[in-house]
Design a protein around this motif. Sequence first.
Motif, PDB file in Angstrom:
ATOM      1  N   LYS A  62     -32.562 -15.777  95.190  1.00  0.00           N
ATOM      2  CA  LYS A  62     -33.939 -15.593  95.648  1.00  0.00           C
ATOM      3  C   LYS A  62     -34.299 -14.118  95.759  1.00  0.00           C
ATOM      4  CE  LYS A  62     -34.611 -20.008  97.916  1.00  0.00           C
ATOM      5  NZ  LYS A  62     -35.035 -20.681  99.151  1.00  0.00           N
ATOM      6  N   ALA A  63     -33.380 -13.291  96.218  1.00  0.00           N
ATOM      7  CA  ALA A  63     -33.649 -11.853  96.307  1.00  0.00           C
ATOM      8  C   ALA A  63     -33.904 -11.272  94.917  1.00  0.00           C
ATOM      9  CB  ALA A  63     -32.492 -11.129  96.992  1.00  0.00           C
ATOM     10  N   VAL A  64     -33.121 -11.697  93.942  1.00  0.00           N
ATOM     11  CA  VAL A  64     -33.304 -11.221  92.565  1.00  0.00           C
ATOM     12  C   VAL A  64     -34.674 -11.649  92.048  1.00  0.00           C
ATOM     13  CG1 VAL A  64     -32.520 -11.508  90.178  1.00  0.00           C
ATOM     14  CG2 VAL A  64     -30.857 -11.071  92.001  1.00  0.00           C
ATOM     15  N   LEU A  65     -35.035 -12.908  92.267  1.00  0.00           N
ATOM     16  CA  LEU A  65     -36.332 -13.387  91.793  1.00  0.00           C
ATOM     17  C   LEU A  65     -37.488 -12.711  92.519  1.00  0.00           C
ATOM     18  CD1 LEU A  65     -35.572 -17.170  91.310  1.00  0.00           C
ATOM     19  CD2 LEU A  65     -35.917 -15.446  89.532  1.00  0.00           C
ATOM     20  N   MET A  66     -37.340 -12.490  93.810  1.00  0.00           N
ATOM     21  CA  MET A  66     -38.398 -11.806  94.557  1.00  0.00           C
ATOM     22  C   MET A  66     -38.606 -10.392  94.018  1.00  0.00           C
ATOM     23  SD  MET A  66     -37.458 -13.013  98.420  1.00  0.00           S
ATOM     24  CE  MET A  66     -38.642 -11.921  99.201  1.00  0.00           C
ATOM     25  N   ALA A  67     -37.526  -9.667  93.816  1.00  0.00           N
ATOM     26  CA  ALA A  67     -37.629  -8.289  93.309  1.00  0.00           C
ATOM     27  C   ALA A  67     -38.128  -8.264  91.875  1.00  0.00           C
ATOM     28  CB  ALA A  67     -36.279  -7.583  93.417  1.00  0.00           C
ATOM     29  N   GLY A  68     -37.666  -9.192  91.064  1.00  0.00           N
ATOM     30  CA  GLY A  68     -38.049  -9.204  89.653  1.00  0.00           C
ATOM     31  C   GLY A  68     -39.466  -9.649  89.393  1.00  0.00           C
ATOM     32  N   ASN A  69     -40.006 -10.484  90.269  1.00  0.00           N
ATOM     33  CA  ASN A  69     -41.373 -10.963  90.103  1.00  0.00           C
ATOM     34  C   ASN A  69     -42.383 -10.020  90.742  1.00  0.00           C
ATOM     35  OD1 ASN A  69     -41.377 -13.473  88.547  1.00  0.00           O
ATOM     36  ND2 ASN A  69     -40.075 -14.261  90.179  1.00  0.00           N
ATOM     37  N   VAL A  70     -42.046  -8.740  90.741  1.00  0.00           N
ATOM     38  CA  VAL A  70     -42.936  -7.682  91.219  1.00  0.00           C
ATOM     39  C   VAL A  70     -43.478  -6.949  89.990  1.00  0.00           C
ATOM     40  CG1 VAL A  70     -42.974  -5.428  92.380  1.00  0.00           C
ATOM     41  CG2 VAL A  70     -41.832  -7.369  93.461  1.00  0.00           C
ATOM     42  N   GLN A  71     -44.772  -6.703  89.992  1.00  0.00           N
ATOM     43  CA  GLN A  71     -45.389  -5.985  88.875  1.00  0.00           C
ATOM     44  C   GLN A  71     -44.750  -4.603  88.734  1.00  0.00           C
ATOM     45  OE1 GLN A  71     -49.636  -4.785  89.075  1.00  0.00           O
ATOM     46  NE2 GLN A  71     -49.833  -6.203  87.358  1.00  0.00           N
ATOM     47  N   GLY A  72     -44.371  -4.268  87.509  1.00  0.00           N
ATOM     48  CA  GLY A  72     -43.741  -2.977  87.233  1.00  0.00           C
ATOM     49  C   GLY A  72     -42.226  -3.053  87.119  1.00  0.00           C
ATOM     50  N   ILE A  73     -41.648  -4.220  87.407  1.00  0.00           N
ATOM     51  CA  ILE A  73     -40.194  -4.389  87.341  1.00  0.00           C
ATOM     52  C   ILE A  73     -39.841  -5.214  86.108  1.00  0.00           C
ATOM     53  CG2 ILE A  73     -38.163  -5.344  88.514  1.00  0.00           C
ATOM     54  CD1 ILE A  73     -39.486  -2.830  89.858  1.00  0.00           C
ATOM     55  N   GLU A  74     -38.900  -4.703  85.313  1.00  0.00           N
ATOM     56  CA  GLU A  74     -38.491  -5.432  84.110  1.00  0.00           C
ATOM     57  C   GLU A  74     -37.058  -5.929  84.164  1.00  0.00           C
ATOM     58  OE1 GLU A  74     -38.866  -2.947  80.674  1.00  0.00           O
ATOM     59  OE2 GLU A  74     -37.788  -1.291  81.596  1.00  0.00           O
ATOM     60  N   ALA A  75     -36.273  -5.471  85.135  1.00  0.00           N
ATOM     61  CA  ALA A  75     -34.888  -5.943  85.248  1.00  0.00           C
ATOM     62  C   ALA A  75     -34.394  -5.743  86.675  1.00  0.00           C
ATOM     63  CB  ALA A  75     -33.984  -5.186  84.275  1.00  0.00           C
ATOM     64  N   VAL A  76     -33.491  -6.635  87.078  1.00  0.00           N
ATOM     65  CA  VAL A  76     -32.855  -6.530  88.391  1.00  0.00           C
ATOM     66  C   VAL A  76     -31.350  -6.614  88.182  1.00  0.00           C
ATOM     67  CG1 VAL A  76     -32.566  -7.573  90.675  1.00  0.00           C
ATOM     68  CG2 VAL A  76     -34.814  -7.606  89.574  1.00  0.00           C
ATOM     69  N   ASP A  77     -30.647  -5.634  88.729  1.00  0.00           N
ATOM     70  CA  ASP A  77     -29.189  -5.590  88.678  1.00  0.00           C
ATOM     71  C   ASP A  77     -28.670  -5.983  90.060  1.00  0.00           C
ATOM     72  OD1 ASP A  77     -26.488  -5.030  88.546  1.00  0.00           O
ATOM     73  OD2 ASP A  77     -26.741  -2.947  87.937  1.00  0.00           O
ATOM     74  N   ALA A  78     -27.973  -7.103  90.127  1.00  0.00           N
ATOM     75  CA  ALA A  78     -27.427  -7.587  91.395  1.00  0.00           C
ATOM     76  C   ALA A  78     -25.904  -7.520  91.402  1.00  0.00           C
ATOM     77  CB  ALA A  78     -27.891  -9.013  91.650  1.00  0.00           C
ATOM     78  N   SER A  79     -25.332  -6.707  90.524  1.00  0.00           N
ATOM     79  CA  SER A  79     -23.869  -6.645  90.423  1.00  0.00           C
ATOM     80  C   SER A  79     -23.218  -6.099  91.695  1.00  0.00           C
ATOM     81  CB  SER A  79     -23.449  -5.813  89.207  1.00  0.00           C
ATOM     82  OG  SER A  79     -23.939  -4.485  89.312  1.00  0.00           O
ATOM     83  N   ALA A  80     -23.982  -5.405  92.534  1.00  0.00           N
ATOM     84  CA  ALA A  80     -23.424  -4.843  93.771  1.00  0.00           C
ATOM     85  C   ALA A  80     -23.691  -5.742  94.989  1.00  0.00           C
ATOM     86  CB  ALA A  80     -23.977  -3.447  94.016  1.00  0.00           C
ATOM     87  N   VAL A  81     -24.150  -6.966  94.735  1.00  0.00           N
ATOM     88  CA  VAL A  81     -24.352  -7.928  95.824  1.00  0.00           C
ATOM     89  C   VAL A  81     -23.126  -8.832  95.892  1.00  0.00           C
ATOM     90  CG1 VAL A  81     -25.742  -9.835  96.717  1.00  0.00           C
ATOM     91  CG2 VAL A  81     -26.861  -7.904  95.587  1.00  0.00           C
ATOM     92  N   THR A  82     -22.526  -8.894  97.064  1.00  0.00           N
ATOM     93  CA  THR A  82     -21.398  -9.796  97.284  1.00  0.00           C
ATOM     94  C   THR A  82     -21.966 -11.119  97.784  1.00  0.00           C
ATOM     95  OG1 THR A  82     -20.050  -7.911  97.919  1.00  0.00           O
ATOM     96  CG2 THR A  82     -19.237 -10.087  98.546  1.00  0.00           C
ATOM     97  N   ALA A  83     -21.571 -12.216  97.127  1.00  0.00           N
ATOM     98  CA  ALA A  83     -22.085 -13.534  97.521  1.00  0.00           C
ATOM     99  C   ALA A  83     -21.032 -14.598  97.248  1.00  0.00           C
ATOM    100  CB  ALA A  83     -23.351 -13.856  96.740  1.00  0.00           C
ATOM    101  N   PRO A  84     -21.005 -15.645  98.068  1.00  0.00           N
ATOM    102  CA  PRO A  84     -20.120 -16.776  97.797  1.00  0.00           C
ATOM    103  C   PRO A  84     -20.517 -17.453  96.486  1.00  0.00           C
ATOM    104  CG  PRO A  84     -21.002 -16.903 100.035  1.00  0.00           C
ATOM    105  CD  PRO A  84     -21.749 -15.817  99.315  1.00  0.00           C
ATOM    106  N   ALA A  85     -19.612 -18.229  95.945  1.00  0.00           N
ATOM    107  CA  ALA A  85     -19.890 -18.960  94.705  1.00  0.00           C
ATOM    108  C   ALA A  85     -21.016 -19.975  94.943  1.00  0.00           C
ATOM    109  CB  ALA A  85     -18.634 -19.678  94.231  1.00  0.00           C
ATOM    110  N   PRO A  86     -21.821 -20.223  93.920  1.00  0.00           N
ATOM    111  CA  PRO A  86     -22.907 -21.205  94.065  1.00  0.00           C
ATOM    112  C   PRO A  86     -22.352 -22.611  94.316  1.00  0.00           C
ATOM    113  CG  PRO A  86     -23.059 -20.057  91.942  1.00  0.00           C
ATOM    114  CD  PRO A  86     -21.805 -19.615  92.600  1.00  0.00           C
ATOM    115  N   VAL A  87     -23.069 -23.388  95.132  1.00  0.00           N
ATOM    116  CA  VAL A  87     -22.683 -24.779  95.369  1.00  0.00           C
ATOM    117  C   VAL A  87     -23.598 -25.734  94.608  1.00  0.00           C
ATOM    118  CG1 VAL A  87     -21.631 -24.343  97.612  1.00  0.00           C
ATOM    119  CG2 VAL A  87     -24.045 -24.924  97.494  1.00  0.00           C
TER     120      VAL A  87
END
Length: 145
Positions: A62-87
């Motif tokens: 959701k954070a990636v989609l929120m940031a990416g769906n902002v006018q002026g943004i063409e890519a979001v890099d989330a490689s530095a976000v630590t997260a549990p595996a998707p369920v």
Amino acid sequence: MDLFGFAKDVGRRVFGKESEADEKIRAMLEADNPGIQDLDVKVENGRVAISGTATDAVAMEKAVLMAGNVQGIEAVDASAVTAPAPVEEVEYYLIKSGDTLSKIAKTFYGDANAYPRIFEANREVIKDPDLIFVGQKIRIPRQVA
């Protein structure tokens, strides 16, 4: 999900100059609380890099989609976000001309009345189920068999 592409010229207008984008996007993410602790946001040349610790994979998505769906943004890099595996498996969908959440639900779930599931999965990105826009990227949770 490390690098995710978006339509740069569509989306919610959050900042005027890129020099204020870091703070404006971070504030937007924190306001809607996608569940990322120690959140940091850096914007350069239309690309957002986010870092922090996500409470779950959904919060990071959701954070990636929120940031990416902002006018002026063409890519979001989330490689530095630590997260549990998707369920839950999700698919990402780019809204096209003529789409409605009901039409998308019919396509993915076989039932137009299942649109609230898509709306709930994207509540931080879609504020009103009747107001989606071409070029917006959303999450589609897989239907449980």
